[in-house]
Design a protein around this motif. Structure first.
Motif, mmCIF file in Angstrom:
data_model
loop_
_atom_site.group_PDB
_atom_site.id
_atom_site.type_symbol
_atom_site.label_atom_id
_atom_site.label_comp_id
_atom_site.label_asym_id
_atom_site.label_seq_id
_atom_site.Cartn_x
_atom_site.Cartn_y
_atom_site.Cartn_z
ATOM 1 N N TYR A 93 -5.866 -64.679 123.664
ATOM 2 C CA TYR A 93 -6.628 -63.849 122.740
ATOM 3 C C TYR A 93 -7.552 -64.745 121.904
ATOM 4 O O TYR A 93 -7.107 -65.761 121.358
ATOM 5 N N TYR A 94 -8.803 -64.303 121.814
ATOM 6 C CA TYR A 94 -9.828 -65.074 121.115
ATOM 7 C C TYR A 94 -10.409 -64.259 119.961
ATOM 8 O O TYR A 94 -10.701 -63.071 120.094
ATOM 9 N N CYS A 95 -10.613 -64.931 118.874
ATOM 10 C CA CYS A 95 -11.298 -64.361 117.718
ATOM 11 C C CYS A 95 -12.787 -64.649 117.865
ATOM 12 O O CYS A 95 -13.169 -65.732 118.339
ATOM 13 N N TYR A 96 -13.613 -63.684 117.468
ATOM 14 C CA TYR A 96 -15.055 -63.833 117.594
ATOM 15 C C TYR A 96 -15.724 -63.413 116.298
ATOM 16 O O TYR A 96 -15.343 -62.406 115.680
ATOM 17 N N PHE A 97 -16.717 -64.190 115.910
ATOM 18 C CA PHE A 97 -17.467 -63.972 114.664
ATOM 19 C C PHE A 97 -18.933 -63.803 115.004
ATOM 20 O O PHE A 97 -19.482 -64.555 115.814
ATOM 21 N N ARG A 98 -19.576 -62.819 114.367
ATOM 22 C CA ARG A 98 -21.017 -62.702 114.517
ATOM 23 C C ARG A 98 -21.657 -62.278 113.204
ATOM 24 O O ARG A 98 -21.260 -61.274 112.597
ATOM 25 N N PHE A 99 -22.647 -63.059 112.798
ATOM 26 C CA PHE A 99 -23.444 -62.740 111.614
ATOM 27 C C PHE A 99 -24.887 -63.027 111.968
ATOM 28 O O PHE A 99 -25.302 -64.191 112.007
ATOM 29 N N GLY A 100 -25.652 -61.992 112.238
ATOM 30 C CA GLY A 100 -27.030 -62.179 112.682
ATOM 31 C C GLY A 100 -27.051 -62.956 113.981
ATOM 32 O O GLY A 100 -26.408 -62.587 114.953
ATOM 33 N N VAL A 101 -27.774 -64.058 114.013
ATOM 34 C CA VAL A 101 -27.838 -64.890 115.222
ATOM 35 C C VAL A 101 -26.732 -65.933 115.246
ATOM 36 O O VAL A 101 -26.588 -66.671 116.217
ATOM 37 N N LEU A 102 -25.939 -65.983 114.211
ATOM 38 C CA LEU A 102 -24.842 -66.947 114.128
ATOM 39 C C LEU A 102 -23.595 -66.337 114.748
ATOM 40 O O LEU A 102 -23.192 -65.234 114.382
#
Length: 115
Positions: A93-102
């Protein structure tokens, strides 16, 4: 750059529960969309659950009613409560982060459900 660290994986019997946690380096967390993905051997990585910055949640059909995603902006943390686990939930299981293009991925945590 954002760093993610997952914890909480392990071995559990079918029908049991586990809680995964993902802590981030904190910056931009409150405005980020967060998600949990999983990847089983020989299979593609798939989206399990997602939570937006305003708290809207969505789930894969296979986990609806059994898994719950939540976030704590004060701790820059996202959790995945997994109940009624099945052998087919076994995966990394993987955690994923997205903020705009980051965007960023965690290193993954193994979940194994025995029958």
């Amino acid at each position: 750059q954002v760093q993610l660290v997952e914890s909480g994986g392990g071995l559990v019997q079918a029908g049991g529960s586990l809680k995964l946690s993902c802590t981030t380096s904190g910056r931009f967390f409150s405005g980020a969309a967060m998600a949990w993905y999983r990847q089983a051997p020989g299979k593609e990585r798939e989206l399990v659950a997602r939570i937006t910055s305003d708290g809207s949640m969505s789930y894969a059909d296979s986990v609806k009613g059994r898994f719950a995603i939540s976030r704590d902006n004060a701790k820059a943390m996202v959790n995945l409560q997994m109940d009624s686990l099945k052998p087919e939930d076994s995966a990394v299981y993987y955690c994923y982060f997205r903020f705009g293009v980051l965007n960023a991925w965690g290193q993954g945590t193994q979940v194994t459900v025995s029958s």
